[in-house]
Motif scaffolding. Sequence first.
Motif, PDB file in Angstrom:
ATOM      1  N   VAL A 457     -54.765   1.184 -39.247  1.00  0.00           N
ATOM      2  CA  VAL A 457     -53.907   2.092 -38.141  1.00  0.00           C
ATOM      3  C   VAL A 457     -53.232   3.126 -38.533  1.00  0.00           C
ATOM      4  O   VAL A 457     -53.311   4.440 -37.794  1.00  0.00           O
ATOM      5  CB  VAL A 457     -53.063   1.107 -37.728  1.00  0.00           C
ATOM      6  CG1 VAL A 457     -52.254   1.870 -36.622  1.00  0.00           C
ATOM      7  CG2 VAL A 457     -54.162  -0.362 -37.502  1.00  0.00           C
ATOM      8  N   ALA A 458     -51.977   3.502 -40.041  1.00  0.00           N
ATOM      9  CA  ALA A 458     -51.604   4.340 -39.983  1.00  0.00           C
ATOM     10  C   ALA A 458     -52.440   5.960 -40.376  1.00  0.00           C
ATOM     11  O   ALA A 458     -52.555   6.794 -39.634  1.00  0.00           O
ATOM     12  CB  ALA A 458     -50.725   4.111 -41.187  1.00  0.00           C
ATOM     13  N   LEU A 459     -53.704   5.231 -41.114  1.00  0.00           N
ATOM     14  CA  LEU A 459     -54.781   6.199 -40.824  1.00  0.00           C
ATOM     15  C   LEU A 459     -55.343   6.281 -39.391  1.00  0.00           C
ATOM     16  O   LEU A 459     -55.407   7.975 -39.690  1.00  0.00           O
ATOM     17  CB  LEU A 459     -56.259   5.741 -42.148  1.00  0.00           C
ATOM     18  CG  LEU A 459     -55.353   6.078 -43.490  1.00  0.00           C
ATOM     19  CD1 LEU A 459     -56.957   5.242 -44.222  1.00  0.00           C
ATOM     20  CD2 LEU A 459     -55.260   7.057 -44.407  1.00  0.00           C
ATOM     21  N   LEU A 460     -55.713   5.970 -39.156  1.00  0.00           N
ATOM     22  CA  LEU A 460     -55.785   6.367 -37.526  1.00  0.00           C
ATOM     23  C   LEU A 460     -55.141   7.634 -37.302  1.00  0.00           C
ATOM     24  O   LEU A 460     -55.837   8.353 -35.834  1.00  0.00           O
ATOM     25  CB  LEU A 460     -56.422   5.061 -36.923  1.00  0.00           C
ATOM     26  CG  LEU A 460     -57.852   4.628 -37.101  1.00  0.00           C
ATOM     27  CD1 LEU A 460     -57.698   3.093 -36.136  1.00  0.00           C
ATOM     28  CD2 LEU A 460     -58.709   5.554 -36.969  1.00  0.00           C
ATOM     29  N   HIS A 461     -53.754   6.802 -36.964  1.00  0.00           N
ATOM     30  CA  HIS A 461     -52.549   7.709 -36.795  1.00  0.00           C
ATOM     31  C   HIS A 461     -52.264   8.928 -37.451  1.00  0.00           C
ATOM     32  O   HIS A 461     -51.407   9.337 -37.009  1.00  0.00           O
ATOM     33  CB  HIS A 461     -51.623   6.884 -35.859  1.00  0.00           C
ATOM     34  CG  HIS A 461     -51.953   5.890 -34.909  1.00  0.00           C
ATOM     35  ND1 HIS A 461     -52.495   4.719 -34.934  1.00  0.00           N
ATOM     36  CD2 HIS A 461     -51.679   5.843 -33.692  1.00  0.00           C
ATOM     37  CE1 HIS A 461     -52.622   4.054 -34.506  1.00  0.00           C
ATOM     38  NE2 HIS A 461     -52.229   5.158 -32.805  1.00  0.00           N
ATOM     39  N   GLY A 462     -52.725   9.398 -38.263  1.00  0.00           N
ATOM     40  CA  GLY A 462     -52.979  10.860 -39.266  1.00  0.00           C
ATOM     41  C   GLY A 462     -51.823  10.196 -40.021  1.00  0.00           C
ATOM     42  O   GLY A 462     -50.847  11.436 -40.850  1.00  0.00           O
ATOM     43  N   GLY A 463     -51.278   9.268 -40.389  1.00  0.00           N
ATOM     44  CA  GLY A 463     -50.468   8.804 -41.673  1.00  0.00           C
ATOM     45  C   GLY A 463     -50.876   8.204 -41.998  1.00  0.00           C
ATOM     46  O   GLY A 463     -52.091   8.115 -42.411  1.00  0.00           O
ATOM     47  N   GLY A 464     -50.078   7.116 -43.383  1.00  0.00           N
ATOM     48  CA  GLY A 464     -50.966   6.061 -44.529  1.00  0.00           C
ATOM     49  C   GLY A 464     -49.331   5.392 -44.901  1.00  0.00           C
ATOM     50  O   GLY A 464     -48.804   4.774 -43.835  1.00  0.00           O
ATOM     51  N   LEU A 465     -49.886   4.353 -46.177  1.00  0.00           N
ATOM     52  CA  LEU A 465     -49.118   3.473 -46.406  1.00  0.00           C
ATOM     53  C   LEU A 465     -49.035   3.331 -47.552  1.00  0.00           C
ATOM     54  O   LEU A 465     -49.336   3.679 -48.341  1.00  0.00           O
ATOM     55  CB  LEU A 465     -49.877   2.224 -45.838  1.00  0.00           C
ATOM     56  CG  LEU A 465     -49.136   0.086 -46.217  1.00  0.00           C
ATOM     57  CD1 LEU A 465     -47.864   0.844 -45.060  1.00  0.00           C
ATOM     58  CD2 LEU A 465     -50.117   0.108 -45.773  1.00  0.00           C
ATOM     59  N   ARG A 466     -47.177   3.625 -47.730  1.00  0.00           N
ATOM     60  CA  ARG A 466     -47.363   3.586 -49.366  1.00  0.00           C
ATOM     61  C   ARG A 466     -45.369   2.828 -49.619  1.00  0.00           C
ATOM     62  O   ARG A 466     -45.225   1.683 -48.705  1.00  0.00           O
ATOM     63  CB  ARG A 466     -47.178   4.751 -49.831  1.00  0.00           C
ATOM     64  CG  ARG A 466     -45.973   5.815 -48.978  1.00  0.00           C
ATOM     65  CD  ARG A 466     -44.857   6.651 -49.442  1.00  0.00           C
ATOM     66  NE  ARG A 466     -43.974   7.420 -49.285  1.00  0.00           N
ATOM     67  CZ  ARG A 466     -43.362   8.265 -47.917  1.00  0.00           C
ATOM     68  NH1 ARG A 466     -44.172   8.145 -47.545  1.00  0.00           N
ATOM     69  NH2 ARG A 466     -42.479   7.759 -47.918  1.00  0.00           N
ATOM     70  N   PHE A 467     -46.043   2.186 -50.894  1.00  0.00           N
ATOM     71  CA  PHE A 467     -44.612   1.343 -51.617  1.00  0.00           C
ATOM     72  C   PHE A 467     -43.930   1.576 -52.621  1.00  0.00           C
ATOM     73  O   PHE A 467     -44.165   2.862 -52.859  1.00  0.00           O
ATOM     74  CB  PHE A 467     -45.793  -0.009 -52.350  1.00  0.00           C
ATOM     75  CG  PHE A 467     -46.768  -0.298 -51.498  1.00  0.00           C
ATOM     76  CD1 PHE A 467     -46.843  -1.252 -50.116  1.00  0.00           C
ATOM     77  CD2 PHE A 467     -48.398   0.397 -51.138  1.00  0.00           C
ATOM     78  CE1 PHE A 467     -47.238  -1.219 -49.223  1.00  0.00           C
ATOM     79  CE2 PHE A 467     -48.967  -0.151 -50.121  1.00  0.00           C
ATOM     80  CZ  PHE A 467     -49.019  -1.117 -49.542  1.00  0.00           C
ATOM     81  N   GLU A 468     -42.785   1.403 -52.266  1.00  0.00           N
ATOM     82  CA  GLU A 468     -41.721   2.041 -52.909  1.00  0.00           C
ATOM     83  C   GLU A 468     -40.993   0.605 -53.533  1.00  0.00           C
ATOM     84  O   GLU A 468     -40.456  -0.610 -52.874  1.00  0.00           O
ATOM     85  CB  GLU A 468     -40.980   2.668 -52.753  1.00  0.00           C
ATOM     86  CG  GLU A 468     -41.098   4.287 -52.271  1.00  0.00           C
ATOM     87  CD  GLU A 468     -40.516   4.654 -51.648  1.00  0.00           C
ATOM     88  OE1 GLU A 468     -38.905   4.341 -51.700  1.00  0.00           O
ATOM     89  OE2 GLU A 468     -40.322   6.002 -51.335  1.00  0.00           O
ATOM     90  N   ALA A 469     -41.055   0.421 -55.337  1.00  0.00           N
ATOM     91  CA  ALA A 469     -39.897  -0.332 -56.057  1.00  0.00           C
ATOM     92  C   ALA A 469     -38.486   0.057 -54.889  1.00  0.00           C
ATOM     93  O   ALA A 469     -37.932   0.721 -54.904  1.00  0.00           O
ATOM     94  CB  ALA A 469     -39.773  -0.437 -57.576  1.00  0.00           C
ATOM     95  N   ALA A 470     -37.827  -1.409 -54.444  1.00  0.00           N
ATOM     96  CA  ALA A 470     -36.453  -1.583 -53.922  1.00  0.00           C
ATOM     97  C   ALA A 470     -35.649  -2.724 -54.640  1.00  0.00           C
ATOM     98  O   ALA A 470     -34.301  -1.933 -54.866  1.00  0.00           O
ATOM     99  CB  ALA A 470     -36.619  -2.484 -53.262  1.00  0.00           C
TER     100      ALA A 470
END
Length: 485
Positions: A457-470
């Motif tokens: 969904v993020a790619l279809l809307h020109g975005g992305g998904l990423r992860f960070e250690a919290a």
Amino acid sequence: MKLGLRLFLAFFLIAGLSAFFILRVILAEVKPSVREVMEDLMVDSANVLAVLAVDELQAHAQGSGPPLADSRLAQQLREYAQRPVDAQIWGLRKQSLDFRIYLTDAKGQVLLDTGERPAVGQDYSRWRDVALALRGEYGARTSRTVQNDDSSHVMYVAAPVHAPGRGELLGVLTVAKPLATVQRFIDRAEQRILFAGLFLLGLSLLIGVAVTAWLVLTVRRLRDYAQQVQAGGQRQAVPQVSGELGELAQAMDAMRARLEGREHIEQTVRALTHELKSPLAALRGAGELLQEELAAPDRQRFASQVVEQSERLRELVDRMLELSKLELQSAPAHPERVQLEALLQRVLARAEPRLSQRGLRLQWLQREAIALQADPEQLELALSNLLGNALDFAPPGSALELRLWREPGRACFSLRDQGPGVPALVWAQLGQRFFSTPRPDGGGKGSGLGLAIARQVALLHGGGLRFEAAEPGLRVIFTLASHST
């Protein structure tokens, strides 16, 4: 070459070269700086004496008054040269007055000289100090008294003597001082700087030895642990190491858990295969039993089992269908103007029962009003999957941290749980089909399709998904292209 020796040699080389160049620069500046200060003081002295010499030099120019050798100024200068002095200057003893003072007329002829070999009557008009002062410029020079002897340098600073009111030039007064008189101060300063530099170099090398020893001991502990992993046998405790090396130790422990032996791996594969087959086997068994005459309680129990296993299979199929449909699209199916904060509130409201059941609370760290063109159904699907994934990993009674903010050209939403987190080594695999990590409550692994749907969904809307250690937990950042204000 051993790792510790390499690290120490590298540290020694860096520290040694840095200390060498810094000390070289500082020591090279000591002597010029002292001479500059000395020249500054001599300029003041020359101008003071030039003012005091006006009356005698003016009387000489007019032919009145006693000869300069018998004047009040000459007598005072002789008294200065004969004054006893014993001064302690920052630990160094001064027992002589070193100024040489000579006075010339407007033609450069020496009229008065306090030096050991007076140059009275000589023509100094070509000497740089006198010549420049006669031309109205700053006159100074440094000359040797003994040829080829650098220690015999003498600094000369001249000041013009004018008639009262900046009238005609009457002559030039020059103050001279041997540089050897300040060499003791220069030598002491250089010696102190050198000792301090060597001390700091030694201290830095000791620190380097300590850091190298700590790093080498830590690496050796990890090496020993890795050798134990390779050798097999009884499982040892993971080395307690902080920082990136600690993460490496945890990764090695996770690797060891996966590589403890072929037999254990085979057992795990058989167990996973059984888990995949069990829903279908349960359905088949319950269906066969339901074909027979059963008591009402038994029939109800088998019917519930059919519904439960069917729901598991339905969820898997639905998610696979949703993901497949999203992967076939190149853009949002039904874009419209969406208020992202309101959409998020709807998703959170639907999850409220599960949040209350586990005692979880929502904590907004940042919230901005953002409107953008997007497919609301796809966004709700993606955000629901992200929230469901966070609920699976969040410990009971913990907080979920949310942020909604705008960056240039992007709308950003982040969701952080306080669970065990995910090693950075597998971040690249998160969001792939059927890749998941174990739930902390022992519920096994999921299908991994939820994050895969959110990423698509993020790619279809020109975005992305990423992860960070919290630390603790994992922060998921979901971005969308946004050019609206």
